[in-house]
Design an enzyme around this catalytic site. Sequence first.
Site, PDB file in Angstrom:
ATOM      1  CG  ASP A 116      -1.888  -0.922   1.246  1.00 35.65           C
ATOM      2  OD1 ASP A 116      -2.149  -1.680   0.164  1.00 35.65           O
ATOM      3  OD2 ASP A 116      -2.209  -1.511   2.434  1.00 35.65           O
ATOM      4  CE  LYS A 117       0.583   8.718  -1.880  1.00 35.77           C
ATOM      5  NZ  LYS A 117      -0.586   9.654  -2.224  1.00 35.77           N
TER       6      LYS A 117
END
Length: 258
Positions: A116-117
């Site tokens: 995930d970012k």
Amino acid sequence: MSQQINQKKTVKKLRIDKILSHMGYGTRSEIKKAVKNGYVTVNGKLIKDSGMQVDPYEDLIEIDGETVKYREFIYLMLHKPPGVISATEDVREETVIDLLDPEYALFQPFPVGRLDKDTEGLLILTNDGQLSHNLLSPKKHVPKTYEAIVSGEIGEKEIHAFQQGVTLDDGYTTKPAVLEIISVDSGEEGDTSRVLVTIHEGKFHQVKRMFEAVQSKVLYLKRISMGALQLDPLLPIGSYRELTEEELNILTGTDLAK
């Protein structure tokens, strides 16, 4: 960067212009011109045909006096920083490929899976599609371990729930996961727990959703291992290096879970 590892040989002979363009020495037309102007030799002899077939691993290829060390694949370990997306390109966001020097970017690597970012940690970048498939195949059940800081006091109840598999917000019940408690800390804003969690699948936002299922929230998340491959503790966040021979053997071994 670490020393180049031995490459598995998957090709016999290739056109000289394809070899040189693959290694970043120019476009096909630029290489054709270099050959015409006498800048390219194979085994010490000038060549005149940019379409000449050579063995990139056995023949000595030189361009303007520089020896060409051919390799088909690259394998990189990245300590992904938060704020960077696991993609090859994006018009708005910085991607993990944007972190690479041109000498590696020219191989057109891609991330094996995704983080995930806002998640940091271990991410493998390669242009070896077969390796990526093997690592991501659900049939392989490659374990992935994360270090997390989550809200609340995590205890035996949550450990048992993870062992049984928890039901996510979409009704999916996860495969059994291992939850280990490192510490529980008290602060002005309440208790937090530092934990390790090992999963054997990769559903969207899975770790975060698993903790939500037990009424907790992930505040910090870092992947520290994939199979038996560990994130190098000396690799600074945002940095990368080539895998060592031993690390590549771990990833290509028949039992990745060891």
